[in-house]
Design a protein around this motif. Structure first.
Motif, short mmCIF file in Angstrom:
data_model
loop_
_atom_site.label_atom_id
_atom_site.label_comp_id
_atom_site.label_asym_id
_atom_site.label_seq_id
_atom_site.Cartn_x
_atom_site.Cartn_y
_atom_site.Cartn_z
N GLN A 311 -1.64 -7.74 -17.43
CA GLN A 311 -1.08 -8.93 -16.79
C GLN A 311 -0.72 -8.63 -15.34
O GLN A 311 -0.89 -9.49 -14.46
N LEU A 312 -0.25 -7.43 -15.06
CA LEU A 312 0.05 -7.05 -13.68
C LEU A 312 -1.22 -6.97 -12.84
O LEU A 312 -1.21 -7.34 -11.66
N ILE A 313 -2.30 -6.49 -13.41
CA ILE A 313 -3.58 -6.46 -12.69
C ILE A 313 -4.01 -7.88 -12.33
O ILE A 313 -4.43 -8.15 -11.19
N ASP A 314 -3.92 -8.80 -13.29
CA ASP A 314 -4.28 -10.20 -13.02
C ASP A 314 -3.41 -10.79 -11.93
O ASP A 314 -3.90 -11.50 -11.03
N ARG A 315 -2.12 -10.51 -12.00
CA ARG A 315 -1.21 -11.04 -11.01
C ARG A 315 -1.49 -10.48 -9.62
O ARG A 315 -1.52 -11.21 -8.62
N ASN A 316 -1.72 -9.18 -9.54
CA ASN A 316 -1.91 -8.53 -8.24
C ASN A 316 -3.16 -9.03 -7.52
O ASN A 316 -3.12 -9.31 -6.31
N ILE A 317 -4.28 -9.15 -8.23
CA ILE A 317 -5.51 -9.59 -7.57
C ILE A 317 -5.40 -11.05 -7.16
O ILE A 317 -5.90 -11.45 -6.10
#
Length: 407
Positions: A311-317
């Motif tokens: 979820q953090l990867i999705d948020r960051n990109i």
């Protein structure tokens, strides 16, 4: 999935924490119930074995063994509290350090958006590519340490398919041979591309370029720190010592805490309760404490309270691309604010918060302090004719006069 209960404990009230005891997901019950059932089963086995399967002579032998084992559970022969408390504290500090080391692109995307200029396609391409390289580096490092991310991107081709890397970049990545993790390569591409943007005039001065490099190095340092947290664990010997201490303690408890025949007059065995309530509570607390250390020692797994890395990867990109592309020079018209003509104004409150306006503003802990027996002094300076120009400092008090010679 991380279990959040911040709203439930926002206000301190009667039974506030008690409501949390009935949760199952992320609870100590879910983490410990299998171990608890095993302990109860083993205790029950020895209890039945002692009461119904042994001869009187064998029961006497069992009772002597139980009394001997009980000595080790009621004294400090096994320092469970010390080693367990220190271990969980160490594991918690490590857990918090890993959380604060997570590479978030927020600072970097602000610097890129404010210092890599150009509304044309080239400027947009530069900004998006820079942030894509930064996110690619975090994906590579998380793929190396998080089981969730590795399951999502099992190969580099999956990363290409997700859009973090192009096929040409994949060839460049694979063509560079290294025996070590190459998560740093996209950040090297970032620095080279930023230097090219400076040559093209997209980055207008060296100060802006330096700012880009500083934020990039901070981002790289967090990626590196996560890698080293995964590489350098708490020493295995300490983990083994804590585990052996807890398990051996309760291995002695299984026999030493048995309820013996009260008719034989053993000290501390005047009652036969069958169920060792306090021993079970002790197992729940100590083993639960050990499970907490086991849970937080590596938060990049798939436990209920592990970090939501995907979820953090999705948020960051998503937010990084919005910041450097959709929001680049996308400003609302600059107008006078609502209080432009008002020198003194206050921000309105809703009815539910209006009572807060009645509270006086805090001006310091001693602002309203009242003193008694206050002495008021008046200081005067008199020349005494000294050759070196010394003076007298006279202090006039309401009751007496004090003269002090000052050199």
């Amino acid at each position: 999935m991380t279990v959040s209960y911040s709203l439930e404990v926002a206000d301190a009230r009667f039974g506030g924490f008690s409501k949390l005891l009935f949760r199952w997901k992320g609870s100590i019950y879910r983490l410990l119930y299998k171990d608890f059932l095993v302990f109860c089963g083993v205790y029950l086995f020895f209890s039945v074995f002692y009461r119904f399967l042994l001869t009187p002579r064998q029961q006497d032998l069992f009772e002597r063994i139980a009394l001997y084992c009980d000595q080790f559970t009621n004294t400090n022969f096994i320092p469970v509290l010390f080693v367990l408390g220190f271990y969980v504290t160490l594991a918690f500090n490590r857990w918090w350090g890993q959380y604060t080391s997570f590479p978030l692109p927020d600072n970097l995307m602000m610097v890129v958006s404010g210092n890599v200029h150009g509304t044309d396609e080239r400027g947009r391409l530069l900004r998006r590519t820079l942030m894509r390289y930064a996110n690619l580096s975090s994906v590579l490092i998380l793929r190396s340490i998080s089981t969730r991310v590795h399951k999502r991107f099992p190969t580099l081709e999956h990363i290409v398919e997700a859009g973090f890397m192009t096929t040409h970049e994949l060839k460049k990545f694979e063509s560079l041979h290294s025996d070590f993790n190459k998560y740093w390569m996209p950040l090297t591409w970032f620095s080279n591309l930023a230097a090219r943007a400076r040559e093209e005039g997209r980055v207008r001065d060296d100060i802006a370029l330096r700012l880009l490099m500083d934020e990039l190095n901070n981002y790289r340092a967090k990626c590196s720190l996560l890698f080293h947290y995964d590489w350098i664990s708490i020493p295995l010997v300490y983990t083994q010592v804590v585990t052996i201490a807890v398990y051996s303690f309760f291995a002695f408890c299984v026999i030493g805490r048995q309820f013996l025949n009260p008719e034989k007059g053993y000290k501390g065995h005047q009652m036969d309760m069958y169920v060792p309530v306090f021993t079970l509570l002790q197992f729940f607390f100590y083993s639960g404490w050990l499970k907490v250390g086991e849970l937080i020692i590596n938060p990049f797994g798939e436990d209920d309270d592990d970090f939501e890395t995907n979820q953090l990867i999705d948020r960051n990109i998503q937010v990084s691309m919005l910041a450097v592309d959709d929001m680049y020079q996308n400003l609302a018209p600059i107008v006078k604010d609502k209080h432009w003509t008002q020198r003194h104004f206050s921000v309105p409150y809703t009815l539910s918060t209006a009572a807060e306006t009645l509270r006086p503003a805090f001006k310091g802990s001693t602002f309203d302090m009242r003193l008694t027996n206050i002495y008021h002094f008046y200081f005067g300076i008199q020349n005494d004719g000294c050759s070196k120009g010394s003076k007298r400092l006279s202090s006039i008090h309401s009751k007496h006069l004090a003269t002090v010679r000052v050199c």
